[in-house]
Design a protein around this motif. Structure first.
Motif, PDB file in Angstrom:
ATOM      1  N   LYS A   1       1.975  -5.748  -4.010  1.00  0.00           N
ATOM      2  CA  LYS A   1       1.642  -5.351  -2.631  1.00  0.00           C
ATOM      3  C   LYS A   1       1.739  -3.833  -2.442  1.00  0.00           C
ATOM      4  O   LYS A   1       2.120  -3.332  -1.390  1.00  0.00           O
ATOM      5  N   ASN A   2       1.370  -3.123  -3.498  1.00  0.00           N
ATOM      6  CA  ASN A   2       1.321  -1.659  -3.490  1.00  0.00           C
ATOM      7  C   ASN A   2       2.677  -1.009  -3.231  1.00  0.00           C
ATOM      8  O   ASN A   2       2.756   0.083  -2.641  1.00  0.00           O
ATOM      9  N   ALA A   3       3.755  -1.667  -3.676  1.00  0.00           N
ATOM     10  CA  ALA A   3       5.071  -1.034  -3.631  1.00  0.00           C
ATOM     11  C   ALA A   3       5.025   0.257  -4.447  1.00  0.00           C
ATOM     12  O   ALA A   3       4.417   0.313  -5.517  1.00  0.00           O
ATOM     13  N   ILE A   4       5.689   1.291  -3.956  1.00  0.00           N
ATOM     14  CA  ILE A   4       5.519   2.632  -4.508  1.00  0.00           C
ATOM     15  C   ILE A   4       6.641   2.976  -5.478  1.00  0.00           C
ATOM     16  O   ILE A   4       7.824   2.930  -5.128  1.00  0.00           O
ATOM     17  N   THR A   5       6.271   3.325  -6.692  1.00  0.00           N
ATOM     18  CA  THR A   5       7.225   3.754  -7.713  1.00  0.00           C
ATOM     19  C   THR A   5       7.327   5.280  -7.720  1.00  0.00           C
ATOM     20  O   THR A   5       6.534   5.987  -7.088  1.00  0.00           O
TER      21      THR A   5
ATOM     22  N   THR B   1      -0.274   5.255 -14.160  1.00  0.00           N
ATOM     23  CA  THR B   1      -1.061   6.187 -13.367  1.00  0.00           C
ATOM     24  C   THR B   1      -2.177   5.490 -12.631  1.00  0.00           C
ATOM     25  O   THR B   1      -2.659   5.980 -11.618  1.00  0.00           O
ATOM     26  N   GLY B   2      -2.610   4.319 -13.111  1.00  0.00           N
ATOM     27  CA  GLY B   2      -3.657   3.571 -12.434  1.00  0.00           C
ATOM     28  C   GLY B   2      -3.210   2.954 -11.136  1.00  0.00           C
ATOM     29  O   GLY B   2      -4.041   2.422 -10.394  1.00  0.00           O
ATOM     30  N   HIS B   3      -1.920   3.009 -10.830  1.00  0.00           N
ATOM     31  CA  HIS B   3      -1.421   2.450  -9.571  1.00  0.00           C
ATOM     32  C   HIS B   3      -1.773   3.332  -8.379  1.00  0.00           C
ATOM     33  O   HIS B   3      -1.666   2.887  -7.241  1.00  0.00           O
ATOM     34  N   ILE B   4      -2.164   4.563  -8.640  1.00  0.00           N
ATOM     35  CA  ILE B   4      -2.715   5.454  -7.610  1.00  0.00           C
ATOM     36  C   ILE B   4      -4.045   5.978  -8.137  1.00  0.00           C
ATOM     37  O   ILE B   4      -4.097   6.608  -9.195  1.00  0.00           O
TER      38      ILE B   4
ATOM     39  N   PHE C   1      -1.554  -2.390   2.630  1.00  0.00           N
ATOM     40  CA  PHE C   1      -1.563  -0.932   2.489  1.00  0.00           C
ATOM     41  C   PHE C   1      -0.462  -0.564   1.509  1.00  0.00           C
ATOM     42  O   PHE C   1      -0.725  -0.102   0.412  1.00  0.00           O
ATOM     43  N   SER C   2       0.789  -0.814   1.890  1.00  0.00           N
ATOM     44  CA  SER C   2       1.911  -0.636   0.959  1.00  0.00           C
ATOM     45  C   SER C   2       3.126  -1.385   1.477  1.00  0.00           C
ATOM     46  O   SER C   2       3.442  -1.331   2.669  1.00  0.00           O
ATOM     47  N   ALA C   3       3.820  -2.058   0.550  1.00  0.00           N
ATOM     48  CA  ALA C   3       5.074  -2.735   0.876  1.00  0.00           C
ATOM     49  C   ALA C   3       6.248  -1.780   0.871  1.00  0.00           C
ATOM     50  O   ALA C   3       7.404  -2.206   0.956  1.00  0.00           O
TER      51      ALA C   3
ATOM     52  N   LEU D   1      -5.328  14.579   7.420  1.00  0.00           N
ATOM     53  CA  LEU D   1      -4.956  13.350   6.727  1.00  0.00           C
ATOM     54  C   LEU D   1      -5.360  12.163   7.581  1.00  0.00           C
ATOM     55  O   LEU D   1      -4.974  12.053   8.744  1.00  0.00           O
ATOM     56  N   VAL D   2      -6.131  11.259   6.982  1.00  0.00           N
ATOM     57  CA  VAL D   2      -6.588  10.045   7.663  1.00  0.00           C
ATOM     58  C   VAL D   2      -6.106   8.863   6.835  1.00  0.00           C
ATOM     59  O   VAL D   2      -6.068   8.931   5.601  1.00  0.00           O
ATOM     60  N   SER D   3      -5.720   7.777   7.484  1.00  0.00           N
ATOM     61  CA  SER D   3      -5.270   6.599   6.741  1.00  0.00           C
ATOM     62  C   SER D   3      -5.923   5.343   7.281  1.00  0.00           C
ATOM     63  O   SER D   3      -6.228   5.241   8.472  1.00  0.00           O
ATOM     64  N   GLY D   4      -6.141   4.401   6.367  1.00  0.00           N
ATOM     65  CA  GLY D   4      -6.729   3.119   6.718  1.00  0.00           C
ATOM     66  C   GLY D   4      -5.831   1.994   6.248  1.00  0.00           C
ATOM     67  O   GLY D   4      -5.510   1.916   5.055  1.00  0.00           O
ATOM     68  N   VAL D   5      -5.399   1.126   7.157  1.00  0.00           N
ATOM     69  CA  VAL D   5      -4.427   0.077   6.864  1.00  0.00           C
ATOM     70  C   VAL D   5      -5.069  -1.288   7.032  1.00  0.00           C
ATOM     71  O   VAL D   5      -5.658  -1.582   8.072  1.00  0.00           O
ATOM     72  N   ASP D   6      -4.929  -2.125   6.005  1.00  0.00           N
ATOM     73  CA  ASP D   6      -5.351  -3.522   6.098  1.00  0.00           C
ATOM     74  C   ASP D   6      -4.213  -4.382   5.580  1.00  0.00           C
ATOM     75  O   ASP D   6      -3.949  -4.415   4.377  1.00  0.00           O
ATOM     76  N   GLY D   7      -3.507  -5.059   6.480  1.00  0.00           N
ATOM     77  CA  GLY D   7      -2.435  -5.940   6.055  1.00  0.00           C
ATOM     78  C   GLY D   7      -1.076  -5.286   6.151  1.00  0.00           C
ATOM     79  O   GLY D   7      -0.764  -4.565   7.100  1.00  0.00           O
ATOM     80  N   LEU D   8      -0.239  -5.518   5.125  1.00  0.00           N
ATOM     81  CA  LEU D   8       1.153  -5.083   5.166  1.00  0.00           C
ATOM     82  C   LEU D   8       1.297  -3.560   5.103  1.00  0.00           C
ATOM     83  O   LEU D   8       0.676  -2.899   4.278  1.00  0.00           O
ATOM     84  N   ALA D   9       2.170  -3.044   5.965  1.00  0.00           N
ATOM     85  CA  ALA D   9       2.559  -1.632   5.932  1.00  0.00           C
ATOM     86  C   ALA D   9       4.054  -1.619   6.215  1.00  0.00           C
ATOM     87  O   ALA D   9       4.484  -1.713   7.368  1.00  0.00           O
TER      88      ALA D   9
END
Length: 250
Positions: free
Chosen positions: A27-31, A2-5, A63-65, A99-107
């Motif tokens: 790299k914040n890959a989503i499970t 749960t700490g991954h989000i 941001f997320s892989a 909804l607002v998003s902020g991206v730094d790096g990989l998306a």
């Protein structure tokens, strides 16, 4: 897991809920569990009048892989992808709050396509947007096959979704995928400040204006479902299994 989000209320910006990817080692890959947590947060925001806007953030350099490839491989080997991803996409589409998003790096993958459902996106100069669906023997998702051509035109949409070309932050801004580009150290501040401005506006007027700009949701939901049918079929294909196995061997 749960700490991954991380879901929190911004102390500095009242009315802003933050949903933060926190799995930097991947790299914040989503499970599947991460999708569940984000869906819960979006639904909670809709039900809470004190929350006026939601901001998505990643970690430094990512941001997320995209979707965790291990889940794709498990589905390709006979398992189930589950309903968690679709539930998250439905929650994005049906969100009543900005909804607002902020991206730094990989998306990557859904780390790119989810911004098509955000109202404003800010990205750092070092951000990279890529959707390698076809390279993984898959197809577009998140209604990106409907929304991307509307946002950026056929050729840019095809370059992103079918050819799998990289888009820099400047490319993404020129294509209309994102709103602003900034220095890496400014992403979080500008994203939360933007969300706070929206949170401070008259809520009913903003909701109506947002609904008018976004248009009917039914067509978007229908395209998500259509893409999902193709996506699920492709997951079971030999070419997808081989692509996932090759990816996992990297």
């Amino acid at each position: 897991m749960t700490g991954h989000i991380i879901v929190e209320q911004s102390a500095e910006h009242p009315g802003v809920q933050i949903i933060r990817f926190n799995r930097p080692e991947k790299k914040n890959a989503i499970t599947r569990a991460m999708y569940v947590r984000m869906t819960e947060a979006l639904k909670a925001a809709d039900a809470d009048e004190a929350i006026r806007a939601t901001a998505f953030l990643g970690t430094e350099g990512a941001f997320s892989a995209g979707n965790d490839i291990a889940d794709f491989l498990a589905a390709a080997m006979g398992g189930s992808l589950g309903h968690e991803l679709l539930d998250f996409l439905y929650a994005l589409v049906n969100s009543r709050k900005p909804l607002v998003s902020g991206v730094d790096g990989l998306a990557i993958g859904i780390g790119t396509t989810m911004h098509m459902h955000c109202d404003l996106t800010i990205a750092s100069l070092r951000s990279q947007f890529r959707t390698p669906f076809v390279d993984l023997a898959l197809v577009p998702e998140a209604a990106s096959s409907l929304l991307a051509p509307r946002i950026m035109g056929h050729q840019r949409a095809f370059a992103m979704l079918a050819a799998g070309e990289d888009f820099s932050a400047a490319d993404a801004r020129d294509a209309g995928l994102i709103w602003k580009v900034c220095a890496p150290g400014e992403v979080e501040h500008l994203t939360l400040a933007t969300a706070a401005k929206l949170a401070a506006k008259p809520a009913s007027a903003l909701r109506i204006a947002r609904d008018l700009v976004r248009g009917p949701r039914e067509e978007i939901i229908a395209r998500i479902d259509e893409e999902a049918r193709h996506f699920t079929a492709q997951l079971k294909s030999d070419e997808a299994r081989k692509a996932f196995e090759a990816f996992m061997r990297r």
